[in-house]
Scaffold this motif. Structure first.
Motif, short mmCIF file in Angstrom:
data_model
loop_
_atom_site.label_atom_id
_atom_site.label_comp_id
_atom_site.label_asym_id
_atom_site.label_seq_id
_atom_site.Cartn_x
_atom_site.Cartn_y
_atom_site.Cartn_z
N LYS A 1 46.91 31.92 43.57
CA LYS A 1 46.51 32.07 42.34
C LYS A 1 47.24 31.22 41.12
CE LYS A 1 46.71 36.66 39.65
NZ LYS A 1 47.17 37.98 40.04
N TYR A 2 46.42 30.94 39.98
CA TYR A 2 47.27 30.08 39.17
C TYR A 2 47.11 30.44 37.81
CZ TYR A 2 42.49 28.35 37.92
OH TYR A 2 41.06 28.26 37.69
N GLY A 3 46.64 31.66 37.73
CA GLY A 3 46.46 32.20 36.23
C GLY A 3 46.11 33.51 36.24
N GLN A 4 46.01 34.45 35.24
CA GLN A 4 45.63 35.56 34.96
C GLN A 4 45.53 35.86 33.62
OE1 GLN A 4 47.01 39.00 37.15
NE2 GLN A 4 47.49 39.89 35.30
N LYS A 5 44.47 36.09 32.83
CA LYS A 5 44.27 36.35 31.76
C LYS A 5 43.51 37.69 31.31
CE LYS A 5 45.49 33.89 28.19
NZ LYS A 5 45.08 33.33 27.09
N ALA A 6 43.76 38.16 30.10
CA ALA A 6 43.19 39.48 29.78
C ALA A 6 41.64 38.95 29.02
CB ALA A 6 43.90 40.18 28.96
N VAL A 7 40.74 39.69 29.31
CA VAL A 7 39.36 39.28 28.61
C VAL A 7 39.17 40.52 27.46
CG1 VAL A 7 37.09 38.65 29.10
CG2 VAL A 7 38.72 38.77 30.80
N LYS A 8 38.79 39.80 26.49
CA LYS A 8 38.49 40.74 25.44
C LYS A 8 37.61 42.06 25.44
CE LYS A 8 38.79 41.65 21.28
NZ LYS A 8 38.91 41.07 19.80
N ASN A 9 36.48 41.93 26.25
CA ASN A 9 35.61 43.12 26.50
C ASN A 9 36.12 43.94 27.84
OD1 ASN A 9 34.07 43.18 24.59
ND2 ASN A 9 32.89 41.36 25.09
N ASN A 10 37.01 43.43 28.20
CA ASN A 10 37.52 44.23 29.55
C ASN A 10 39.02 44.57 29.28
OD1 ASN A 10 36.12 44.82 32.09
ND2 ASN A 10 35.46 42.43 31.86
N LYS A 11 39.33 45.97 29.82
CA LYS A 11 40.80 46.27 29.75
C LYS A 11 41.61 45.66 31.14
CE LYS A 11 40.47 50.89 30.85
NZ LYS A 11 40.05 51.74 31.32
N PHE A 12 40.69 45.53 31.91
CA PHE A 12 41.40 44.37 33.22
C PHE A 12 41.41 43.12 33.04
CE2 PHE A 12 39.06 48.42 34.57
CZ PHE A 12 40.10 49.17 35.24
N PRO A 13 42.42 42.65 33.44
CA PRO A 13 42.68 41.17 33.50
C PRO A 13 41.80 40.28 34.32
CG PRO A 13 44.55 42.02 34.75
CD PRO A 13 43.73 43.23 34.33
N ARG A 14 41.55 39.12 34.19
CA ARG A 14 40.86 38.50 35.01
C ARG A 14 41.92 37.50 35.87
NH1 ARG A 14 37.20 34.83 32.01
NH2 ARG A 14 35.81 36.56 31.78
N SER A 15 41.64 37.31 37.03
CA SER A 15 42.72 36.64 37.88
C SER A 15 41.86 35.23 38.21
CB SER A 15 42.89 37.20 39.12
OG SER A 15 43.71 38.25 38.74
N TYR A 16 42.68 34.22 38.28
CA TYR A 16 42.32 32.63 38.65
C TYR A 16 42.73 32.34 39.91
CZ TYR A 16 40.77 32.90 33.71
OH TYR A 16 40.04 33.19 32.53
N TYR A 17 41.93 31.76 40.80
CA TYR A 17 42.40 31.40 41.97
C TYR A 17 41.96 29.87 42.27
CZ TYR A 17 43.49 36.24 42.85
OH TYR A 17 44.09 37.47 42.72
N ARG A 18 42.61 29.32 43.20
CA ARG A 18 42.25 27.97 43.56
C ARG A 18 42.47 27.98 45.01
NH1 ARG A 18 44.36 23.66 39.89
NH2 ARG A 18 42.27 23.37 38.80
N CYS A 19 41.39 27.25 45.70
CA CYS A 19 41.60 26.87 47.18
C CYS A 19 42.62 25.95 47.27
CB CYS A 19 40.25 26.24 47.67
SG CYS A 19 40.25 26.12 49.51
N THR A 20 43.46 26.42 48.36
CA THR A 20 44.77 25.56 48.78
C THR A 20 44.50 24.24 49.60
OG1 THR A 20 45.18 27.03 50.47
CG2 THR A 20 46.16 27.44 48.44
N TYR A 21 43.22 24.19 49.98
CA TYR A 21 43.00 23.11 51.20
C TYR A 21 43.04 21.81 50.34
CZ TYR A 21 40.95 20.53 54.92
OH TYR A 21 40.76 19.73 55.80
N GLN A 22 43.87 20.89 50.67
CA GLN A 22 43.79 19.77 50.17
C GLN A 22 42.77 18.97 49.90
OE1 GLN A 22 44.85 16.02 52.25
NE2 GLN A 22 44.31 15.16 50.54
N GLY A 23 42.58 18.68 48.79
CA GLY A 23 41.25 18.11 48.29
C GLY A 23 39.98 18.84 47.81
N CYS A 24 40.49 20.03 48.17
CA CYS A 24 39.32 20.95 47.86
C CYS A 24 39.81 21.67 46.60
CB CYS A 24 39.28 22.06 48.99
SG CYS A 24 37.86 23.36 48.87
N ASN A 25 38.86 21.34 45.48
CA ASN A 25 39.21 21.83 44.13
C ASN A 25 38.29 23.14 43.80
OD1 ASN A 25 41.12 20.23 44.12
ND2 ASN A 25 40.14 18.91 42.70
#
Length: 173
Positions: free
Chosen positions: A102-126
């Motif tokens: 997980k590299y971030g979390q943000k609240a969205v305007k139309n949602n009361k729930f936050p949105r989470s951002y994930y990134r694959c941890t495999y080297q070279g895999c973005n």
DNA sequence: CGGATTTGACCAGCGC
DNA sequence: GCGCTGGTCAAATCCG
């Protein structure tokens, strides 16, 4: 903090630990499900969503899960294909077999729930993915994948996880 | 101790 | 040009 993760892996086990009962994960079956997230055409991202129901994704036709990508219309900007999946689940963490950080979390305007951002941890895999829950239906979770994995799964891919991995192949640009 | 999270700051694109 | 929104970074923290 939470620890749902485990719930998932019991999919093929003898017993489901109850809780969310049938997690009915991605059953992105309908190949022609056109997306309808976003109200205004955000722009260069083609959202292809697969509508889900409360069944187990198992009718994924090998023919073409056509999650659809972009029409090779090399316009300006680096239009990255995005694949959105609506999933009916009690948990946010839809584990598809890859390791995500997980590299971030943000609240969205139309949602009361936050949105989470994930990134694959495999080297070279973005490959990135975001997980968002609909404020309207707390039971719906939207997972948006961005990019494609080019490496093997590092987990004991279970039934559905395996399918998911194949899905990535089909949906390849 | 090392890797994964958390969380606020920072930044870029867009609309007004 | 300013402000809002969404996306990412990074330092501090947590946990196995």
């Amino acid at each position: 903090m939470e620890n749902y993760k485990t719930i998932f892996h019991s999919s093929s086990s003898t017993h489901s630990p109850a809780a969310g009962s049938h997690l009915s994960l991605l059953n992105m079956v309908n190949s022609h499900a056109q997306a309808q997230l976003h109200d205004h055409n955000k722009a260069n991202y083609e959202y292809s969503s697969v509508t889900t129901s409360t069944e187990i994704f198992r009718s994924i036709g090998p023919a073409e899960t056509e999650v659809r990508s972009s029409k090779e219309k090399g316009e300006k900007k680096s239009r990255k294909p995005k694949y959105a999946f609506q999933t009916r689940s009690q948990v946010d963490i839809l584990d598809d077999g890859y390791k995500w950080r997980k590299y971030g979390q943000k609240a969205v305007k139309n949602n009361k729930f936050p949105r989470s951002y994930y990134r694959c941890t495999y080297q070279g895999c973005n490959v990135k993915k975001q997980i968002q829950r609909l404020s309207k239906d707390e039971g719906i979770v939207v997972t948006t994948y961005e990019g494609m994995h080019s490496h093997p799964i590092e987990k004991s891919s279970d039934s559905f996880e395996h399918i998911l991995s194949q899905m990535h192949i089909y949906s390849s640009v």
